[in-house]
Scaffold this active site. Structure first.
Site, PDB file in Angstrom:
ATOM      1  N   GLU A 158       0.811  -1.216   0.000  1.00 18.32           N
ATOM      2  CA  GLU A 158       0.000   0.000   0.000  1.00 18.32           C
ATOM      3  C   GLU A 158       0.848   1.273   0.000  1.00 18.32           C
ATOM      4  OE1 GLU A 158      -3.895   1.453   2.385  1.00 18.32           O
ATOM      5  OE2 GLU A 158      -2.118   1.178   3.624  1.00 18.32           O
ATOM      6  N   HIS A 202       2.142   5.781  10.296  1.00 21.18           N
ATOM      7  CA  HIS A 202       1.369   6.353   9.194  1.00 21.18           C
ATOM      8  C   HIS A 202      -0.005   6.800   9.693  1.00 21.18           C
ATOM      9  CE1 HIS A 202       3.840   3.551   6.426  1.00 21.18           C
ATOM     10  NE2 HIS A 202       4.199   4.786   6.134  1.00 21.18           N
ATOM     11  N   CYS A 249      -2.290  -2.166   4.890  1.00 19.58           N
ATOM     12  CA  CYS A 249      -1.058  -1.969   4.123  1.00 19.58           C
ATOM     13  C   CYS A 249      -0.607  -3.198   3.357  1.00 19.58           C
ATOM     14  CB  CYS A 249       0.055  -1.437   5.016  1.00 19.58           C
ATOM     15  SG  CYS A 249       0.412  -2.428   6.451  1.00 19.58           S
TER      16      CYS A 249
END
Length: 258
Positions: free
Chosen positions: A67, A163, A248
């Protein structure tokens, strides 16, 4: 018709050497990780997703976290420039994969850095985490790529996790969910819903009201089930040791042109 294609990438034999930033390093069982990845891919397929395996990048320990290498908006693919220089070799294979699917391809250029895990789409709103891996120039370049297509780009601070999507994701109705101790500014998200576990903040929308979640968040799974969602769980414990989550491990392509 909406598309249901998902890019995935087999774990590198060097997975255990992957980067960690906000947690202590733990021993990773690569053999178990491969089995968990195969079960994750099987869960996508079982719910109607066509999985497309990107060419492996065995020399890149973090390459399974596909991702981070591309952000999709409609049929436009924005190839990222990861904030960790060691991860930049991961993007070439992903660029080839999205181009083969007929996507329009754009790129983040130096001095911009952008990780796909810092981008959360809720309808036409694109939240971008400005933090350790994504810089201001990366946000500006994403804005330039997607705003002409109708996106509303909102930059939000990220300092407590790797993130943005390590802190928050969104339910099918657009409600943003997160574990409060890991979210810098919950007030930036309309209709924010607090969940009791850090890994409970991570959901993948499978379609049909189904949510894919990590097995490590049973209390959150119960909460979301009580709210009427159909929860599907997978064990991704080896990837969680590397700050990975269910989002991800794939790139969902929902709006490819027929």
């Amino acid at each position: 018709m909406p598309s249901k294609k998902a890019l995935v990438r087999r774990p590198s034999p060097r997975l255990a050497d992957g980067l960690v930033t906000h947690i202590a390093r733990q021993q990773v069982d690569v053999g178990l990780a491969v089995k968990q990845w195969e079960a994750y891919v099987a869960a996508l397929r079982a719910h109607g997703w066509e999985t497309i395996e990107v060419e492996p990048a065995d020399d890149c320990p973090d390459s399974v976290f596909v991702e981070d290498t591309v952000v999709m908006f409609r049929n436009v693919a924005l190839i990222t420039r990861p904030g960790a220089a060691a991860r930049r070799a991961e993007t070439a294979g992903v660029e080839e994969a999205v181009a083969s699917l007929g996507c329009s391809v754009n790129w983040i250029w130096d001095p911009g850095t952008l990780d796909g895990g810092d981008v959360l789409k809720v309808g036409d709103t694109v939240y971008v985490g400005r933090g350790g891996r994504t810089n201001a120039a990366g946000v500006q370049q994403l804005r330039a790529a997607f705003e002409p297509l109708g996106a509303r780009v909102v930059a939000v601070p990220v300092s407590k996790v790797l993130h943005l999507k390590s802190a928050v994701t969104a339910l099918p109705d657009g409600t943003v969910i997160g574990h409060i101790p890991r979210v810098d500014r919950p007030s930036l998200f309309p209709g924010f819903l607090s969940v009791p576990e850090e890994s409970g903040a991570h959901v993948v929308l499978l379609g049909g009201g189904k949510l894919l979640m990590a097995a490590s968040a049973p209390r959150t799974a119960e909460l979301l089930s009580d709210l009427g969602h159909d929860v599907v769980t997978v064990d991704i414990s080896e990837f969680e040791k590397l700050e990975g989550c269910v989002t991800c491990l794939s790139v969902r392509l929902r709006e490819l042109y027929a």
